[in-house]
Structure formats: structure tokens, C-alpha cells
Design a protein around this motif. Structure first.
Motif, PDB file in Angstrom:
ATOM      1  N   CYS A 117       0.846  -1.196   0.000  1.00  0.00           N
ATOM      2  CA  CYS A 117       0.000   0.000   0.000  1.00  0.00           C
ATOM      3  C   CYS A 117       0.878   1.241   0.000  1.00  0.00           C
ATOM      4  O   CYS A 117       2.082   1.163   0.265  1.00  0.00           O
ATOM      5  CB  CYS A 117      -0.904   0.028   1.232  1.00  0.00           C
ATOM      6  N   VAL A 118       0.283   2.396  -0.266  1.00  0.00           N
ATOM      7  CA  VAL A 118       1.005   3.660  -0.196  1.00  0.00           C
ATOM      8  C   VAL A 118       0.419   4.485   0.951  1.00  0.00           C
ATOM      9  O   VAL A 118      -0.791   4.467   1.191  1.00  0.00           O
ATOM     10  CB  VAL A 118       0.928   4.436  -1.531  1.00  0.00           C
ATOM     11  N   ILE A 119       1.289   5.171   1.678  1.00  0.00           N
ATOM     12  CA  ILE A 119       0.849   5.998   2.805  1.00  0.00           C
ATOM     13  C   ILE A 119       0.389   7.358   2.271  1.00  0.00           C
ATOM     14  O   ILE A 119       1.121   8.034   1.557  1.00  0.00           O
ATOM     15  CB  ILE A 119       1.991   6.181   3.826  1.00  0.00           C
ATOM     16  N   VAL A 148       5.848   3.522  -0.072  1.00  0.00           N
ATOM     17  CA  VAL A 148       5.126   2.255  -0.221  1.00  0.00           C
ATOM     18  C   VAL A 148       5.518   1.326   0.928  1.00  0.00           C
ATOM     19  O   VAL A 148       6.697   1.211   1.263  1.00  0.00           O
ATOM     20  CB  VAL A 148       5.435   1.602  -1.577  1.00  0.00           C
ATOM     21  N   VAL A 149       4.542   0.678   1.530  1.00  0.00           N
ATOM     22  CA  VAL A 149       4.791  -0.202   2.663  1.00  0.00           C
ATOM     23  C   VAL A 149       4.105  -1.539   2.454  1.00  0.00           C
ATOM     24  O   VAL A 149       3.102  -1.645   1.744  1.00  0.00           O
ATOM     25  CB  VAL A 149       4.290   0.426   3.982  1.00  0.00           C
ATOM     26  N   GLU A 150       4.674  -2.567   3.070  1.00  0.00           N
ATOM     27  CA  GLU A 150       4.048  -3.885   3.076  1.00  0.00           C
ATOM     28  C   GLU A 150       3.215  -3.994   4.343  1.00  0.00           C
ATOM     29  O   GLU A 150       3.715  -3.764   5.443  1.00  0.00           O
ATOM     30  CB  GLU A 150       5.101  -4.983   3.025  1.00  0.00           C
ATOM     31  N   VAL A 151       1.952  -4.343   4.181  1.00  0.00           N
ATOM     32  CA  VAL A 151       1.013  -4.383   5.297  1.00  0.00           C
ATOM     33  C   VAL A 151       0.536  -5.821   5.498  1.00  0.00           C
ATOM     34  O   VAL A 151       0.035  -6.453   4.568  1.00  0.00           O
ATOM     35  CB  VAL A 151      -0.199  -3.464   5.034  1.00  0.00           C
ATOM     36  N   SER A 152       0.724  -6.342   6.718  1.00  0.00           N
ATOM     37  CA  SER A 152       0.199  -7.670   7.036  1.00  0.00           C
ATOM     38  C   SER A 152      -1.199  -7.534   7.620  1.00  0.00           C
ATOM     39  O   SER A 152      -1.534  -6.523   8.239  1.00  0.00           O
ATOM     40  CB  SER A 152       1.117  -8.380   8.035  1.00  0.00           C
ATOM     41  N   ARG A 173      -1.084  -4.191  10.034  1.00  0.00           N
ATOM     42  CA  ARG A 173       0.127  -3.623  10.620  1.00  0.00           C
ATOM     43  C   ARG A 173       1.181  -3.476   9.529  1.00  0.00           C
ATOM     44  O   ARG A 173       1.359  -4.363   8.701  1.00  0.00           O
ATOM     45  CB  ARG A 173       0.656  -4.517  11.738  1.00  0.00           C
ATOM     46  N   ILE A 174       1.865  -2.341   9.520  1.00  0.00           N
ATOM     47  CA  ILE A 174       2.954  -2.132   8.552  1.00  0.00           C
ATOM     48  C   ILE A 174       4.185  -2.886   9.023  1.00  0.00           C
ATOM     49  O   ILE A 174       4.663  -2.676  10.144  1.00  0.00           O
ATOM     50  CB  ILE A 174       3.259  -0.628   8.410  1.00  0.00           C
ATOM     51  N   VAL A 175       4.700  -3.773   8.173  1.00  0.00           N
ATOM     52  CA  VAL A 175       5.837  -4.605   8.581  1.00  0.00           C
ATOM     53  C   VAL A 175       7.156  -4.171   7.960  1.00  0.00           C
ATOM     54  O   VAL A 175       8.229  -4.483   8.482  1.00  0.00           O
ATOM     55  CB  VAL A 175       5.577  -6.095   8.255  1.00  0.00           C
ATOM     56  N   ARG A 176       7.096  -3.448   6.843  1.00  0.00           N
ATOM     57  CA  ARG A 176       8.337  -2.943   6.269  1.00  0.00           C
ATOM     58  C   ARG A 176       8.027  -1.902   5.197  1.00  0.00           C
ATOM     59  O   ARG A 176       6.935  -1.859   4.635  1.00  0.00           O
ATOM     60  CB  ARG A 176       9.203  -4.052   5.673  1.00  0.00           C
ATOM     61  N   GLY A 215       7.264   1.629  -6.394  1.00  0.00           N
ATOM     62  CA  GLY A 215       6.723   2.974  -6.521  1.00  0.00           C
ATOM     63  C   GLY A 215       5.240   2.967  -6.243  1.00  0.00           C
ATOM     64  O   GLY A 215       4.593   1.905  -6.205  1.00  0.00           O
ATOM     65  N   PRO A 216       4.631   4.131  -6.054  1.00  0.00           N
ATOM     66  CA  PRO A 216       3.199   4.203  -5.740  1.00  0.00           C
ATOM     67  C   PRO A 216       2.299   3.650  -6.839  1.00  0.00           C
ATOM     68  O   PRO A 216       1.146   3.314  -6.569  1.00  0.00           O
ATOM     69  CB  PRO A 216       2.956   5.700  -5.517  1.00  0.00           C
ATOM     70  N   ASP A 217       2.799   3.535  -8.069  1.00  0.00           N
ATOM     71  CA  ASP A 217       1.978   2.962  -9.138  1.00  0.00           C
ATOM     72  C   ASP A 217       1.985   1.444  -9.111  1.00  0.00           C
ATOM     73  O   ASP A 217       1.320   0.804  -9.930  1.00  0.00           O
ATOM     74  CB  ASP A 217       2.455   3.467 -10.504  1.00  0.00           C
ATOM     75  N   GLN A 218       2.733   0.854  -8.148  1.00  0.00           N
ATOM     76  CA  GLN A 218       2.805  -0.606  -8.072  1.00  0.00           C
ATOM     77  C   GLN A 218       2.146  -1.173  -6.829  1.00  0.00           C
ATOM     78  O   GLN A 218       2.349  -2.329  -6.488  1.00  0.00           O
ATOM     79  CB  GLN A 218       4.274  -1.050  -8.136  1.00  0.00           C
TER      80      GLN A 218
END
Length: 583
Positions: A452-454, A524-528, A548-551, A557-560
Motif C-alpha cells: 500500500c502507499v501511505i 510504499v509499505v508492506e502491510v500484514s 500492521r505495517i511490517v516494512r 513505486g506508488p503505481d505498483q
């Protein structure tokens, strides 16, 4: 000549993908050769006209406000409501320019005087029409990219000063690296195919080889797609593996057919906890690209040097991992490499890295993506990439398995080596750029995750009350290209990372209401999460349970980020046809 802003507006306003395709196809069919190439490059999400380093929102906002004659901070107020910098800029220009008659003539005279001054100082003469002409865009972007400081600011101000609100909207989006008109790469390919009555698969293959939608469109018009040649140093969208929950599922989805074809054997590779990377080596040059297609060679210079020294030439798909005594480390160890904080040789040496290749997309100038996986694996091993590189270049470990029990044993062994899990690959499968298919299956056994993007932040609680650790995350709406928020989540990162991110958020705040900050959507962050739920109050219609954001995903990029349709698909998989809402 194509009125590119008018075309972009019509495509964005279309509510059906078929309508978007037909609108663009009609414009391409009637365009001149020069306009055809530029318009495809302009409207593509990525291409020769996409900025390698998009301008910061703050610098664009400052220029738009000055061009509109509006007070500092005016754009931030509109942005909080619009949710899109281009839309907010257009609204500001329109609100601050309700002119006609003598007042309008005076503004136009002032604009001409400004243009003359800027042209004399910079050598670039801006177009004073409602929007820059299509053929002026490449030179305009090049001039802005080459400028810096006050020179760049002056060019931006003058560019926006002569623009209509609509032109301002799309120029801002172009400068930030995303047109956001709902025109995904596949739709652009479909439009080219429709415009010139050619097969879309042939267009897709030519795009993969050439990397330039403009040149591919020109080949399609001439009926010469077969003349497309593979060109290195343009990143190829990565093929992705589909997640599975167990070794049994791997056997059910890939294993049975593989066992029948290969005399009882299937193959699994280690899945490394690193960042996806593509290594291009040709003609005494080596470059590395991240999964978001950005060049990241400067972050891993020792890998590029080792690739050149190896003598191997081609395009290698793989993973960059951090290591300690030859053992893989968690991906978090690469953070300082990716964010640029490890600048000195000593800092880099404290974080040893390796490139682990698991696929060969091209051997020299020969593309291999249509070959079977087993043929590509054989070609990869024949490069002897890992020899005499001191561990900097490696080839992914490959294991044989003949049953679900052996897959499970291979998974456990991979975890013991410090890997995330394993990936099973169908031997007869081609490489499918940008697709997540059933011919690659990954077994990780963790909570489900999405990227996701913040879009917003606010202070945390307790000992983190001084840090911006509570985040609003969003995914991308497939049709409109806009960001759709999923709700608020907490960051499960260490304090040092949170301090660094908080400083970034403060510098890239675009609007603030109380303690809540709307921020530039770039992180961009990985969210579990445990499950996807329906949520009436969420703008996307969904929320994530136990998210929860894990990394941080510096490689994306935000388009991905994940799409809204992918979220809906996960919801349906978890709930079947039942629909219920959480108030």
C-alpha cells in the motif's frame, strides 16, 4: 496535431475500459508519426517521457501558487479536499483567474513580458497557449530535469503561468510521474492494437522487447511489429509468484502435471528475503533495476562491478539480499542501501550484499522469455555467473521434489538457511512479464500481506507520541487510477526507522488538519493483515483486520501498490458470496 490535454481529460472521464481504449485508438489512428510516438510515451505510465526522479510535490506546489498569484499554502487546503495534486492545482488556477476583458489582456501582456525574460535567461521559450503543444513536451521535460534551484522554479512558474486549469492538472501529474487517467499498460497496448488492427499479444511482445511504447506504435502502424528488437537497459516488468498455503497445494496445482511430464520430478527454488532486482549486462555496461523499474545501480555498485568482471552478458532476474558470513539476513538490513543513507564505502561494507539470480530473460541480445523455464534455467547455469565473484553473484539453489512431503522438507530446509520459503516453478512455463500466474507458486506461511502507499500520518500513542507512526494507507482504483484509502494502521518498525520516516513526512506534508497530515503519496509499505472486511465508512469500501505495517518497500513505486480489484478478490476468497458491512 493531438490536443493531448483534451484527450487525457476524455480518457479519464470514461467509465468503461473499452471506452478508454477506443478513445485513445481513434486519436492514435489519426495522429502523425511524430505525434503518435510522443502521445504514447506521454500517456504511458512509464516510458522515455516519464521523469526518472519525479519532482517533489512541495516544489510543484510553490510554482503553481506563484503562477496563480495565490498565497503560500493555498494549494494544501484544496489538496486536502481533492486528494490529487493535479486536480487541486487546476482548482487553484481556476479560482485565482476569473478574468475577462481588459483584466485578461493585462494578464496576457504580463505573461508575454515574463516569457521574454525567462527565455532570455534560460534559452527556453515557453508556449503561451492554454497548454504546451504535444511536440514541445519532450524538450520542456528535459529543460526542467536539467535545471535546478531558482532556474527550475522559474521554468515551472512560467510553464504553469500560461496554462489553462485543465492543462495545469495534467502537467502536474506528468511531472509527478503518474497521469492517473486509468490507462494501465495493458489498455495502452489494447489501444495500439485496435488503432492499427494488429494482434494485442504481438504489441505486448514488441513492448517487452523495445521498452518504448512510441516506437512500438510506429511499428504497429507500418505492420512491422515483427521487426521489434530486444534492447537491454530498459527494465522488464517482473513476473510474480502466486501465494499458496501449503506444500499440498503446490502438488495439487503444479506438481501432478510436473510429476507426469518429468518422470516423477518437480523443482523448487529458495525464496530469499530481499528486494527483487533485474541485472542488465551488455557492452561493458551493467545496470540494476528495482521492481518499480527505477535504476538502483548506485545503491549496489559492487554487484554491477562483479557482473562486468564475470564476462556474462544478458538480463538476469533475481533478488538482492544482505548477508552475514554468507547467510541471508532479513530484508530490513538493506534499508540504508535503498534509502541512500549508506553513502560511504565503509558504510556499504558493513552491509554486505549479494545478487541471487533465478532466471535469465536474455542471453546477450537473444530474448529467452518465450522459452520454457527449464531451458532458461539451463542457460542461466551455463553463464557460470557465480564463479570468481567472491559471493557477490550467485544462482538460486534448486531442489528436486517428488511428493508433498518432499516439498515440505525442502521448505523447512530453506527456512533453516535463512530464506523466506520456496518457489515451485512449472518446467514448461514461459516468463510472463508483469503477470502473477499459476506457473510460479510461493510458499511462505505468514500472514497475508499487500503493498500500500501511505497518504496520511498522525502521531502515535505512548512512547511513540512524538513520532508519526499512525498511517492512513491506500490502494489504487483500477479504473480511475486514483488512490482509495483502506483505513488507519500502525507501523511495526523500529524506532530508528520511525524517526527517519517522521522527518520525511514532516518535509512532505501537503496539508494539515489538527494532528493529521496529508502527505505526498510516495512511501510504499508492506502491510500484514488477517482478513479483508467490508466497511461503509471507508472510501474504498474495504478495511483490513489486524493490519500492521511490517516494512517499507523502497523497491516499489506508488503505481505498483495493490489494486482495489485485488482487495475485492481477497474479500471474496475469504467470504464467498456473503456480503456484510462493518459500521
Amino acid at each position: 496535431m493531438i490536443r493531448w490535454t483534451h484527450l487525457a481529460k476524455r480518457i479519464e472521464g470514461a467509465t468503461r475500459t473499452s471506452e478508454k481504449v477506443n478513445l485513445l485508438a481513434d486519436a492514435l489512428r489519426n495522429a502523425s508519426e511524430e505525434d503518435l510516438a510522443i502521445s504514447c510515451q506521454l500517456l504511458a505510465r512509464r516510458g522515455p517521457l516519464s521523469p526518472s526522479e519525479p519532482l517533489s510535490w512541495a516544489s510543484i506546489a510553490k510554482a503553481v501558487e506563484e503562477a496563480a498569484g495565490a498565497p503560500a499554502g493555498s494549494l494544501a487546503k484544496l489538496l486536502d479536499e481533492a486528494g490529487d495534486l493535479g486536480t487541486a492545482a487546476a482548482e487553484l488556477i481556476e479560482a485565482e483567474r476569473p478574468l475577462a476583458g481588459a483584466a485578461l489582456a493585462a494578464v496576457e501582456q504580463e505573461s508575454q513580458a515574463r516569457s521574454d525574460v525567462i527565455a532570455q535567461a534560460t534559452g527556453v521559450t515557453p508556449n503561451l497557449d492554454a497548454a504546451p503543444h504535444l511536440r514541445e513536451i519532450p524538450a520542456l521535460l528535459a529543460a526542467i530535469a536539467a535545471a535546478s534551484g531558482q532556474h527550475r522554479h522559474d521554468l515551472l512558474v512560467q510553464t504553469f503561468y500560461g496554462c489553462s486549469p485543465t492543462a495545469t492538472k495534467y502537467l502536474v501529474r506528468l511531472l509527478t510521474g503518474d497521469m492517473r487517467i486509468g490507462l494501465r499498460d495493458g489498455l495502452l497496448e489494447a489501444a495500439i492494437a485496435t488503432a492499427f488492427a494488429v494482434d494485442q499479444e504481438e504489441v505486448h511482445w514488441a513492448m517487452t522487447l523495445e521498452g518504448d511504447p512510441g516506437s512500438v506504435a510506429c511499428l504497429a502502424r507500418r505492420g512491422a511489429l515483427s521487426e521489434a528488437k530486444f534492447k537491454p537497459f530498459h527494465p522488464i516488468p517482473a513476473m510474480l509468484a502466486a501465494p499458496v498455503a501449503s506444500a499440498t497445494e503446490i502438488v495439487e496445482r503444479i506438481g501432478r502435471s510436473e510429476l507426469e511430464k518429468s518422470g516423477g520430478t518437480m523443482f523448487v527454488e529458495d525464496k530469499y528475503d530481499g528486494v527483487r532486482a533485474q541485472l542488465h549486462v551488455a557492452g561493458g555496461r551493467a545496470e540494476i533495476y528495482a521492481r518499480d523499474l527505477r535504476e538502483v545501480t548506485v545503491s549496489f555498485p559492487e554487484i554491477a562491478d562483479a557482473a562486468l568482471a564475470s564476462g556474462a552478458e544478458g538480463v538476469f532476474d533475481g533478488e538482492i539480499i544482505a548477508t552475514e558470513d554468507g547467510r541471508p539476513l532479513p530484508v530490513a538490513a538493506l534499508q540504508s542501501r535503498l534509502d541512500g543513507s549508506a553513502r560511504t564505502l565503509g558504510e556499504r561494507e558493513r552491509i554486505p550484499v549479494a545478487f541471487v539470480a533465478f532466471d535469465l530473460l536474455a542471453r546477450g541480445s537473444e530474448p529467452l522469455m518465450r522459452n520454457t523455464w527449464s531451458d532458461r534455467r539451463t542457460a542461466l547455469e551455463a553463464t557460470k555467473l557465480g564463479e570468481q565473484s567472491g559471493g557477490l553473484l550467485q544462482i538460486a539453489m534448486l531442489q528436486e521434489a517428488r511428493s508433498g512431503e518432499e516439498v515440505e522438507a525442502a521448505f523447512i530446509a530453506a527456512r533453516m538457511r535463512g530464506c523466506e520459503g520456496l518457489v515451485a516453478k512449472a518446467q514448461g512455463a514461459p516468463y510472463l512479464p508483469g503477470q502473477r500466474g499459476s506457473s510460479w507458486l510461493k510458499l511462505k506461511r505468514s500472514l497475508d500481506t499487500i503493498d500500500c502507499v501511505i497518504v496520511g500520518v498522525e502521531p502515535g500513542v505512548g512512547r511513540r507520541r512524538e513520532l508519526l507512526s499512525e498511517c492512513t494507507i491506500a490502494v489504487r482504483d483500477d479504473l480511475s487510477g486514483r488512490l482509495a484509502p483502506l483505513g488507519r494502521v500502525s507501523m511495526g518498525l523500529d524506532d530508528a526507522s520511525l524517526v527517519q520516516l517522521s522527518q520525511w513526512f514532516e518535509l512532505h506534508t501537503v496539508a494539515q488538519l489538527g494532528t493529521y497530515r496529508s502527505v505526498q503519496p510516495s512511501v510504499v509499505v508492506e502491510v500484514s493483515f488477517d482478513a479483508v472486511r467490508r466497511a461503509e465508512r471507508s472510501a474504498s469500501g474495504f478495511s483490513l483486520k489486524s493490519a500492521r505495517i511490517v516494512r517499507v518497500r523502497n523497491d516499489l513505486g506508488p503505481d505498483q501498490v495493490a489494486t482495489l480489484s485485488a482487495i475485492e478478490q481477497r474479500y471474496r476468497l475469504g467470504h464467498g458470496a456473503q456480503e456484510h458491512y462493518d459500521a
